[in-house]
Design an enzyme around this catalytic site. Structure first.
Site, mmCIF file in Angstrom:
data_model
loop_
_atom_site.group_PDB
_atom_site.id
_atom_site.type_symbol
_atom_site.label_atom_id
_atom_site.label_comp_id
_atom_site.label_asym_id
_atom_site.label_seq_id
_atom_site.Cartn_x
_atom_site.Cartn_y
_atom_site.Cartn_z
ATOM 1 N N THR A 196 0.869 -1.182 0.000
ATOM 2 C CA THR A 196 0.000 0.000 0.000
ATOM 3 C C THR A 196 0.907 1.233 0.000
ATOM 4 O OG1 THR A 196 -0.219 -0.176 2.409
ATOM 5 C CG2 THR A 196 -1.993 -1.109 1.071
ATOM 6 N N LYS A 222 3.884 -6.868 4.741
ATOM 7 C CA LYS A 222 3.686 -5.510 4.258
ATOM 8 C C LYS A 222 3.395 -4.611 5.446
ATOM 9 C CE LYS A 222 0.506 -3.313 3.561
ATOM 10 N NZ LYS A 222 0.142 -2.112 4.411
ATOM 11 N N THR A 233 0.502 -7.513 14.345
ATOM 12 C CA THR A 233 1.131 -6.409 13.629
ATOM 13 C C THR A 233 1.082 -6.593 12.117
ATOM 14 O OG1 THR A 233 2.611 -6.003 15.472
ATOM 15 C CG2 THR A 233 3.182 -4.991 13.401
ATOM 16 N N GLU A 317 7.028 4.785 7.234
ATOM 17 C CA GLU A 317 6.642 5.961 6.448
ATOM 18 C C GLU A 317 7.513 7.158 6.808
ATOM 19 O OE1 GLU A 317 1.985 4.652 5.801
ATOM 20 O OE2 GLU A 317 2.512 6.016 7.442
ATOM 21 N N ASN A 446 0.774 10.708 5.625
ATOM 22 C CA ASN A 446 -0.483 10.357 6.273
ATOM 23 C C ASN A 446 -1.517 11.474 6.246
ATOM 24 O OD1 ASN A 446 -0.365 7.530 7.579
ATOM 25 N ND2 ASN A 446 1.660 8.409 7.941
ATOM 26 N N SER A 451 -5.976 10.557 -0.740
ATOM 27 C CA SER A 451 -5.906 11.230 -2.036
ATOM 28 C C SER A 451 -4.753 10.714 -2.868
ATOM 29 C CB SER A 451 -5.749 12.739 -1.846
ATOM 30 O OG SER A 451 -4.607 13.034 -1.087
#
Length: 451
Positions: A196, A222, A233, A317, A446, A451
């Site tokens: 993702t 992932k 997790t 991230e 985040n 979008s």
């Protein structure tokens, strides 16, 4: 009775198959060293991945892992009370197999792009239909191979945006046209289809020694955000061709997950969908008995899962640092892990590492409020660089070593990999947590996820 969608599952590999590249060059250069170019995969397992239309951008969004024979399967799930429909469905499948003392699981179907979480009763209906599609795929798979097996079931996993319905007809159609094989590229397709916000596919394989015989492990995971312990997790599957009993696998997974997927943290958020499953089909013929063989298997599984989980942290991230928090000399494993977790989840600690600031007081502060009784006069602390050069010792016997060597601190903090070691001096137990820094990019990613 099968739905009209499931009646389309006539034959393995028939129909349109959406190919996509698994070339590592499409992923960030800094992450390519974590992407395998070949693998040693467990016997009897087949993999595949494709785009079925869950994601609007055309990226891969559907994966299947299938065993050519029945498996012993164990799994650990999120403790989030808003657990997603796939989690509820998989629990029922695995618990049903346990209660019946049967090997039922033959496949795992994974979609990315939609989490099928907080979707009410319709979400459960969709998860069940996804599982039925996987079971129908197994029947077609066996028919193609002229194999005679008792009808098997499929686990399902979903990841992506919460609160949206699955486009279930697209997933069922995608399953019907999925192509699977045992090649490295097929496993890579499956790994890419899990992604993702991940920036690279997370796939590992390994051959290990169990009582003088060789067995194989392969894993796909992932995750890059909404990752924090006290659960399985994120999403992940480990396949092995070892022959393991249900009781042994349950026990081995509980030990391994506490030291791997439950020992990582990126942002302190607990997802609704987190699932980690271990699937053993026994195709190697190597039986894991009691005693030394079981200990070897558990150790190998734990090390493998820790390495696999570390890939998630490396893809946190916006992350720029990979941090190992090591706490030793605790009275119990639980105490050691609690201290390590407190350090790993401190936003002040994580932002200090992002800023390459040797603000060691933030680390010691986290140790102090972790809720574990200490003798502060016995605490030692140091930061070890990833290049294995000399560490920077900051605290000894509870006393700071001043002045801090700022030049050496700067050299260490510029590196991507670091290890923080805290010695409590109270016992012999130890634990590790794996985490990353907290950067501006985490907020950016985040803030506009949908979008």
């Amino acid at each position: 009775m099968l739905s009209s969608n499931l009646r389309q599952l006539q034959r393995v590999g028939r129909g349109a198959f959406n190919m996509f590249s698994t070339d590592a060059k499409q992923f960030p250069e800094a992450k390519r060293r974590f992407i395998p170019t070949q693998g040693t995969y467990p016997q009897g397992f087949f993999a595949g991945g494709s785009h079925c239309g869950v994601k609007k951008n055309g990226q891969a969004d559907l994966a299947i892992l299938v065993s050519d024979r029945p498996t012993t399967t164990s799994a650990v799930f999120t403790t989030n009370q808003f657990c997603a429909a796939p989690v509820q469905y998989d629990r029922s499948v695995i618990n049903g197999a346990r209660e019946a003392h049967e090997q039922r699981v033959r496949a795992i179907v994974v979609n990315s792009g939609c989490a099928n979480a907080v979707t009410g009763q319709q979400g459960l209906v969709d998860a069940r239909e996804m599982g039925d599609a996987g079971a129908a795929f197994v029947r077609a798979f066996d028919k193609e191979r002229n194999a005679q097996h008792k009808e098997g079931e499929a686990l399902v996993m979903s990841t992506g945006v919460i609160g949206q319905r699955l486009p279930i007809s697209k997933i069922v159609d995608g399953v019907s046209s999925m192509k699977v094989d045992a090649t490295h590229d097929a496993w890579m397709r499956a790994a890419v289809a899990h992604m993702t916000t991940d920036t690279f596919p997370k796939l590992m394989s390994r051959e290990v020694d169990i009582a003088g015989q060789r067995v194989r492990l392969a894993g796909i995971t992932k995750g890059a955000g909404m990752i924090h312990p006290n659960m399985a997790t994120l999403l992940g599957t480990v396949c092995t061709d070892a022959c393991v009993s249900q009781a042994q696998l349950d026990k081995a997974l509980a030990h391994a997950v506490a030291r791997s997927f439950n020992a990582i943290s990126i942002d302190g958020d607990m997802s609704t969908n987190d699932t980690i499953a271990v699937v053993a089909n026994g195709a190697s013929g190597v039986r894991v008995g009691e005693g030394a063989a079981y200990e070897q298997f558990t150790s190998a599984l734990t090390e493998f899962m820790a390495d696999l989980a570390s890939l998630v942290v490396r893809d946190g991230e916006g992350a720029t640092k990979f941090l190992t928090i090591e706490v030793t000399g605790a009275r119990t494993f639980g105490d050691a892990k609690q201290v390590a977790s407190t350090i790993a989840t401190s936003s002040l600690v994580k932002t200090a590492f992002y800023g390459q600031d040797a603000n060691w007081g933030r680390i010691l502060c986290a140790v102090g409020y972790a809720g574990v009784a200490l003798d502060t006069t016995k605490v030692n602390m140091a930061i070890y660089p990833g290049d294995e050069s000399e560490p920077l010792v900051l605290v000894k016997g509870g006393e700071p070593l001043l002045p801090v060597d700022e030049a050496r601190a700067s050299e260490i903090l510029k590196q991507e990999d670091m290890r923080v070691r805290v010695e409590l001096g109270l016992g012999s137990e130890e634990a590790r947590m794996y985490t990353c820094d907290l950067s501006h990019d985490y907020v950016s990613i985040n803030a506009d996820y949908r979008s």
